[in-house]
Design a protein around this motif. Structure first.
Motif, PDB file in Angstrom:
ATOM      1  N   ILE A 138      -1.486  -7.797  -2.901  1.00  0.00           N
ATOM      2  CA  ILE A 138      -1.073  -6.657  -3.719  1.00  0.00           C
ATOM      3  C   ILE A 138      -2.293  -5.951  -4.301  1.00  0.00           C
ATOM      4  CG2 ILE A 138       0.202  -5.978  -5.788  1.00  0.00           C
ATOM      5  CD1 ILE A 138       2.171  -8.220  -5.229  1.00  0.00           C
ATOM      6  N   LEU A 139      -3.293  -6.715  -4.729  1.00  0.00           N
ATOM      7  CA  LEU A 139      -4.523  -6.100  -5.246  1.00  0.00           C
ATOM      8  C   LEU A 139      -5.242  -5.330  -4.145  1.00  0.00           C
ATOM      9  CD1 LEU A 139      -5.849  -9.007  -7.505  1.00  0.00           C
ATOM     10  CD2 LEU A 139      -4.882  -6.816  -8.255  1.00  0.00           C
ATOM     11  N   LEU A 140      -5.291  -5.908  -2.947  1.00  0.00           N
ATOM     12  CA  LEU A 140      -5.905  -5.197  -1.822  1.00  0.00           C
ATOM     13  C   LEU A 140      -5.110  -3.941  -1.473  1.00  0.00           C
ATOM     14  CD1 LEU A 140      -8.032  -5.064   0.383  1.00  0.00           C
ATOM     15  CD2 LEU A 140      -6.621  -6.591   1.786  1.00  0.00           C
ATOM     16  N   ALA A 141      -3.794  -4.017  -1.595  1.00  0.00           N
ATOM     17  CA  ALA A 141      -2.946  -2.845  -1.336  1.00  0.00           C
ATOM     18  C   ALA A 141      -3.279  -1.714  -2.301  1.00  0.00           C
ATOM     19  CB  ALA A 141      -1.480  -3.230  -1.459  1.00  0.00           C
ATOM     20  N   ASN A 142      -3.578  -2.046  -3.557  1.00  0.00           N
ATOM     21  CA  ASN A 142      -3.971  -1.023  -4.527  1.00  0.00           C
ATOM     22  C   ASN A 142      -5.252  -0.323  -4.103  1.00  0.00           C
ATOM     23  OD1 ASN A 142      -2.468  -0.787  -7.326  1.00  0.00           O
ATOM     24  ND2 ASN A 142      -2.223  -2.900  -6.621  1.00  0.00           N
ATOM     25  N   LEU A 143      -6.209  -1.069  -3.626  1.00  0.00           N
ATOM     26  CA  LEU A 143      -7.476  -0.477  -3.209  1.00  0.00           C
ATOM     27  C   LEU A 143      -7.293   0.488  -2.050  1.00  0.00           C
ATOM     28  CD1 LEU A 143      -9.849  -3.597  -3.408  1.00  0.00           C
ATOM     29  CD2 LEU A 143      -9.574  -1.749  -5.070  1.00  0.00           C
ATOM     30  N   LEU A 144      -6.320   0.205  -1.189  1.00  0.00           N
ATOM     31  CA  LEU A 144      -6.058   1.105  -0.066  1.00  0.00           C
ATOM     32  C   LEU A 144      -5.190   2.297  -0.484  1.00  0.00           C
ATOM     33  CD1 LEU A 144      -5.306  -1.537   2.730  1.00  0.00           C
ATOM     34  CD2 LEU A 144      -7.425  -0.261   2.365  1.00  0.00           C
ATOM     35  N   ALA A 145      -4.270   2.068  -1.426  1.00  0.00           N
ATOM     36  CA  ALA A 145      -3.319   3.112  -1.801  1.00  0.00           C
ATOM     37  C   ALA A 145      -3.958   4.187  -2.672  1.00  0.00           C
ATOM     38  CB  ALA A 145      -2.124   2.488  -2.519  1.00  0.00           C
ATOM     39  N   ALA A 150      -4.452   2.803 -12.526  1.00  0.00           N
ATOM     40  CA  ALA A 150      -4.576   1.397 -12.917  1.00  0.00           C
ATOM     41  C   ALA A 150      -3.256   0.858 -13.460  1.00  0.00           C
ATOM     42  CB  ALA A 150      -5.680   1.249 -13.964  1.00  0.00           C
ATOM     43  N   SER A 151      -2.556   1.671 -14.238  1.00  0.00           N
ATOM     44  CA  SER A 151      -1.286   1.223 -14.822  1.00  0.00           C
ATOM     45  C   SER A 151      -0.243   0.982 -13.741  1.00  0.00           C
ATOM     46  CB  SER A 151      -0.780   2.278 -15.814  1.00  0.00           C
ATOM     47  OG  SER A 151      -1.704   2.477 -16.859  1.00  0.00           O
ATOM     48  N   ILE A 152      -0.177   1.870 -12.776  1.00  0.00           N
ATOM     49  CA  ILE A 152       0.795   1.699 -11.691  1.00  0.00           C
ATOM     50  C   ILE A 152       0.416   0.505 -10.828  1.00  0.00           C
ATOM     51  CG2 ILE A 152       1.696   2.766  -9.583  1.00  0.00           C
ATOM     52  CD1 ILE A 152       1.499   5.468 -11.084  1.00  0.00           C
ATOM     53  N   GLY A 153      -0.891   0.315 -10.602  1.00  0.00           N
ATOM     54  CA  GLY A 153      -1.332  -0.865  -9.866  1.00  0.00           C
ATOM     55  C   GLY A 153      -0.943  -2.147 -10.579  1.00  0.00           C
ATOM     56  N   ALA A 154      -1.123  -2.166 -11.910  1.00  0.00           N
ATOM     57  CA  ALA A 154      -0.732  -3.336 -12.701  1.00  0.00           C
ATOM     58  C   ALA A 154       0.770  -3.542 -12.653  1.00  0.00           C
ATOM     59  CB  ALA A 154      -1.215  -3.175 -14.141  1.00  0.00           C
ATOM     60  N   ALA A 155       1.517  -2.431 -12.670  1.00  0.00           N
ATOM     61  CA  ALA A 155       2.975  -2.529 -12.596  1.00  0.00           C
ATOM     62  C   ALA A 155       3.404  -3.108 -11.249  1.00  0.00           C
ATOM     63  CB  ALA A 155       3.602  -1.151 -12.802  1.00  0.00           C
ATOM     64  N   SER A 192       0.843  -1.199   0.000  1.00  0.00           N
ATOM     65  CA  SER A 192       0.000   0.000   0.000  1.00  0.00           C
ATOM     66  C   SER A 192       0.875   1.244   0.000  1.00  0.00           C
ATOM     67  CB  SER A 192      -0.918   0.016   1.226  1.00  0.00           C
ATOM     68  OG  SER A 192      -1.847  -1.036   1.182  1.00  0.00           O
ATOM     69  N   ILE A 193       1.890   1.241   0.849  1.00  0.00           N
ATOM     70  CA  ILE A 193       2.802   2.378   0.910  1.00  0.00           C
ATOM     71  C   ILE A 193       3.568   2.516  -0.405  1.00  0.00           C
ATOM     72  CG2 ILE A 193       4.830   3.303   2.088  1.00  0.00           C
ATOM     73  CD1 ILE A 193       3.853   1.844   4.629  1.00  0.00           C
ATOM     74  N   SER A 194       4.069   1.394  -0.914  1.00  0.00           N
ATOM     75  CA  SER A 194       4.867   1.437  -2.142  1.00  0.00           C
ATOM     76  C   SER A 194       4.042   1.920  -3.328  1.00  0.00           C
ATOM     77  CB  SER A 194       5.460   0.051  -2.435  1.00  0.00           C
ATOM     78  OG  SER A 194       6.329  -0.357  -1.406  1.00  0.00           O
ATOM     79  N   VAL A 195       2.825   1.407  -3.469  1.00  0.00           N
ATOM     80  CA  VAL A 195       1.971   1.807  -4.593  1.00  0.00           C
ATOM     81  C   VAL A 195       1.601   3.284  -4.467  1.00  0.00           C
ATOM     82  CG1 VAL A 195      -0.292   1.476  -5.670  1.00  0.00           C
ATOM     83  CG2 VAL A 195       1.093  -0.510  -5.039  1.00  0.00           C
ATOM     84  N   ALA A 196       1.269   3.732  -3.254  1.00  0.00           N
ATOM     85  CA  ALA A 196       0.935   5.142  -3.060  1.00  0.00           C
ATOM     86  C   ALA A 196       2.112   6.039  -3.435  1.00  0.00           C
ATOM     87  CB  ALA A 196       0.523   5.396  -1.613  1.00  0.00           C
ATOM     88  N   LEU A 197       3.322   5.658  -3.041  1.00  0.00           N
ATOM     89  CA  LEU A 197       4.505   6.444  -3.391  1.00  0.00           C
ATOM     90  C   LEU A 197       4.729   6.441  -4.897  1.00  0.00           C
ATOM     91  CD1 LEU A 197       7.056   5.468  -0.574  1.00  0.00           C
ATOM     92  CD2 LEU A 197       5.866   7.639  -0.872  1.00  0.00           C
ATOM     93  N   MET A 198       4.504   5.290  -5.553  1.00  0.00           N
ATOM     94  CA  MET A 198       4.665   5.218  -7.008  1.00  0.00           C
ATOM     95  C   MET A 198       3.689   6.164  -7.712  1.00  0.00           C
ATOM     96  SD  MET A 198       5.113   1.070  -7.334  1.00  0.00           S
ATOM     97  CE  MET A 198       5.108   1.005  -9.128  1.00  0.00           C
TER      98      MET A 198
END
Length: 810
Positions: free
Chosen positions: A743-750, A777-782, A436-442
């Motif tokens: 990781i998918l759940l982390a995207n929903l939170l980030a 969506a692209s960053i989440g997929a990445a 969640s932290i990593s995706v939000a930072l990305m």
């Protein structure tokens, strides 16, 4: 006891090399990133804290306001406020003022460019400056004295005493001699008061300049106020609006009326001026953002450590159970595992400090800073780092230490396994937190970079390429200099103005709108006839200004006065503000215009130009009025041949030497000036990108370790599945899906967290990008793809393994 715990800890480190490496490396990288960021943030927050009684010193700042228009902030204060403050507040102990300017200095026949402060006589006592030669009492005994810093003395008078030496400064059209009356300690790098060369303020130097008058529209000098200790600043600040109401001049017939424009006063602590003051380069919000990134990276590293430690509980459950059976109590188990965690954290801290020392030169160059880490000279920093290491160790080891302390031996020894259901869910939750932290930072790093690039590519309304701005061209020889420039085949055009884009304008002129309502305030800019053609600013209606007498408001001649009427050009926003429906409708209109509280001219609009940016993309374009005042054309903008840049600059230097042999050439490149406006955003973008990569790397290291653990734990399960007919693809899908879910759940939170931060940050820009769903969506997929690439190796090896090897011991 301690020796025994240490031996066990070392044996476990050596027995589990992969997990030990990932834990130590992850923590070391996380700690190094945290230390680097916090060192920079600490340095930025420590500006000007070295002054005596710095907590009692405040800078008085003006902000000009007008209804329906953006505020105009200034780091300075108008001159009348000094006496008003002394009369209003008995808590005021002292006030000092100065303004700085780039001057030409001559020493031993050689010319130097020198940043100079023109200061009040009490400047040195106010700041309690330490004199190495001379003293504060005699520093400004005469108007011909100058005080310099130690590094300036070494620059001009190396190897000898500077006291009593004579140095010449060009003021106006002549050099004046000044005697060095004192040498003070060199200014610190983290200070807004750069006191290398201080001259006494002398109003005679600026005769005829409207800035140094009682006119409240011109705030030129920085004003510092020292209050008595214990002063309630909330009461002082509450009185500031009343000061403006009582003292702001309200002339008649629209002349400088306070009903159309006003100002707000603010008192900024000198320790916070760098970050919170008007016109400063520091940005507290950016620093808090850096600090948040530092905490998040450290949190990822701690979670990584915690996750891998919990994953190994099954391997040490029997060891702990046997210890308990043999008499170990809970406190001993806690001490053992907390000790191991603290040991790992301290080892990681030592590696992190080595990484910081190696990275600091590059880090300082990257951020244009002077961050230092002198642990022996800064015991508070050393203690803080030790506390950080111990604190990280305790927090990272607390969960699995508590787990083992509460473990019941019979649950392990009867079944030869440890209860794992709770820790499995916990590990999944920790993976969710990490990503969640990593995706939000990305996501944040991506959009910050996009906004920075958008601002850089924004249509400024003028062409900034191949422009050089030469300062100090307001003398009698300026026309000669211009003609010499135009004689060069490498110079395409030359234009003049009092200010140039990116640096703003201090002129405020009042014009009564078409409907006869209250006068409105416009940003004034004295220009020359070639200004618009040099900057390639499009004309919407009418014509540009020329050298015709009707277009010149004031000529360059001795005792020149303003004409009662003259032609002007305005921009499209000014035309709209004045009530004209189209630019063509404004052409030919005569508008009474107030240049000051006592000077009014009848201005005829002869042209309307396209709006253009005078500031950064954070600010909206303001309504502007442009006129020719030949006495106020201090900047000369030269459009050069971009294909022969070096030859063009050489021709500018040659023309300058021929025209102004006693003055040092000072020029800026407009492209660099435009780029400088986005330094804060560019710095934020670069730092976010760099530390986001670190955060993702640490997360992937932890995921790799968990994949290794999972592959080991599920070997027999996979063997049974393969015996029952599962194919290679089925096994890969099973293992990849296990890591895909968190990781998918982390995207929903980030996503919501990143959206909230970005939307708030982007609202600070007048011109901004929009937050589209596709990049999210692209960053989440990445992130999902990165997770897959991290675990695919282990998944493939397990799926390809011979099931007989896994089941032979059953």
């Amino acid at each position: 006891m301690f020796e025994n715990y240490l031996k066990i800890a070392i044996r476990n480190l050596m027995r589990n090399k992969l997990f030990s490496f990932i834990n130590i490396a992850g923590l070391a990288v996380g700690l190094a990133a945290f230390i680097l960021i916090t060192l920079f943030v600490r340095d930025e927050f420590s500006w000007d804290s070295h002054w005596t009684r710095s907590s009692d010193i405040y800078r008085l700042e003006n902000t000009y306001t007008r209804p329906g228009q953006p505020d105009r902030e200034s780091p300075n204060a108008v001159d009348p406020l000094k006496d008003i403050f002394f009369d209003t507040f008995r808590e005021v102990e002292d006030i000092t003022r100065y303004f700085d300017a780039g001057m030409t200095v001559r020493n031993n026949g050689e010319l130097f460019g020198q940043r100079t402060l023109f200061a009040d006589a009490n400047f040195f006592d106010f700041f309690s400056m330490r004199f190495l030669e001379g003293n504060a009492a005699n520093a400004f005994a005469t108007q011909s004295n100058v005080v310099i810093s130690q590094r300036t003395a070494e620059k001009y008078f190396a190897g000898s005493s500077a006291l009593g030496e004579v140095i010449s400064v060009r003021i106006g059209d002549e050099f004046r001699d000044f005697v060095v009356s004192g040498v003070v300690a060199s200014p610190k790098e983290n200070s807004i008061v750069v006191h290398d060369f201080i001259l006494p303020f002398n109003r005679e130097y600026f005769v005829g300049a409207r800035w140094f008058t009682e006119d409240w529209r011109f705030a030129i000098r920085q004003t510092f106020v020292r209050f008595a200790p214990g002063t309630d600043m909330s009461l002082i600040r509450a009185e500031l609006p009343a000061i403006v109401d009582r003292h702001l001049p309200k002339g008649q017939d629209g002349m400088e009326t306070g009903r159309d424009w006003s100002m707000t006063l603010s008192l900024v602590p000198i320790e916070g001026v760098h970050l919170y003051g008007n016109g400063e380069n520091g940005d507290a919000d950016v620093l808090y953002g850096f600090l948040a990134v530092a905490v998040l990276i450290l949190l990822i590293a701690v979670v990584n450590f915690l996750n891998l430690s919990m994953a190994r509980t099954a391997h040490r459950a029997r060891e702990v159970s046997m210890r308990k059976v043999l008499g170990a109590n809970r406190s001993q188990i806690l001490q053992q595992f907390l000790g191991e965690s603290v040991l790992l954290a301290l080892v990681s801290l030592m590696i992190a400090l080595a990484l910081v020392e190696l990275a600091l030169p590059y880090y300082n160059a990257f951020l244009s800073s002077l961050v230092q880490m002198n642990l022996l000279e800064d015991p508070a920093l050393l203690a803080a780092l030790l506390a950080l290491g111990i604190g990280v160790g305790l927090s990272a080891g607390s969960m699995h230490a508590t787990y083992f302390a509460l473990l019941r031996p019979r649950d392990v020894l009867y079944s030869n396994t440890s209860p794992d259901a709770g820790t499995t869910r916990l590990r999944a939750g920790l993976v969710v937190a990490q990503f969640s932290i990593s995706v939000a930072l990305m996501i944040i790093a991506f959009f910050v970079n996009q906004q920075t690039e958008y601002a850089r590519q924004l249509d400024l309304g003028f062409s900034a390429d191949n422009l050089i701005v030469v300062s100090g061209t307001n003398g009698s020889q300026s026309e000669t200099f211009k003609q010499r420039l135009l004689a060069s085949p490498f110079v395409e055009a030359v234009g003049r103005s009092s200010d140039v884009p990116t640096e703003g304008s201090e002129d405020r002129l009042h014009i009564r709108p078409l409907d006869g309502g209250e006068p409105v305030m416009l940003d004034g800019l004295p220009t020359g006839p070639d200004f618009f053609s040099v900057y390639r600013i499009p004309l919407l209606a009418g014509r540009y200004l020329t050298d015709a007498e009707a277009d010149i408001l004031r000529k360059r001649e001795e005792n020149a006065s303003y004409r009662p009427d003259a032609n002007i050009v305005i921009n499209a926003m000014a035309a709209k503000l004045l009530g004209f429906e189209t630019p063509d409708a404004a052409v030919g209109q005569i508008m009474p215009t107030d240049l000051s509280s006592t000077l009014r001219v009848n201005a005829t609009i002869v042209g309307v130009v396209e709006d253009f940016h005078f500031d950064s993309a954070r600010d909206v374009i303001r309504p502007g009025i442009y006129y020719i005042d030949q006495m106020r054309q201090s900047d000369m903008t030269v459009r050069i041949n971009g294909g022969n840049r070096d030859a063009a600059i050489n021709s500018v230097e040659q023309a300058w030497r021929e025209t102004f042999p006693d003055t040092l050439l000072s020029y800026r490149v407009m492209e660099d000036m435009v780029e400088q406006q986005y330094q804060s955003e560019a710095r934020l973008s670069d730092v976010l990108l760099m530390f986001t990569i670190l955060a993702v790397t640490i997360s992937c290291m932890g995921l790799y370790g968990l994949a290794s653990f999972t592959a080991e734990r599920r070997t027999k399960e996979i063997g049974i599945r393969k015996v029952l007919g599962a194919r290679l693809g089925d096994i890969l899908k099973l293992l990849l899906w296990q890591f895909s879910k968190p990781i998918l759940l982390a995207n929903l939170l980030a996503w919501p967290a990143a959206f909230y931060f970005l939307n708030d940050w982007l609202n600070g820009f007048a011109y901004r990008i929009e937050l589209d769903l596709l990049p999210f969506a692209s960053i989440g997929a990445a992130a999902l793809a990165i997770g897959w690439m991290t675990v695919i190796g282990h998944a493939y090896l397990v799926a390809r393994a011979n099931p007989i090897k896994a089941l032979r011991h059953e």
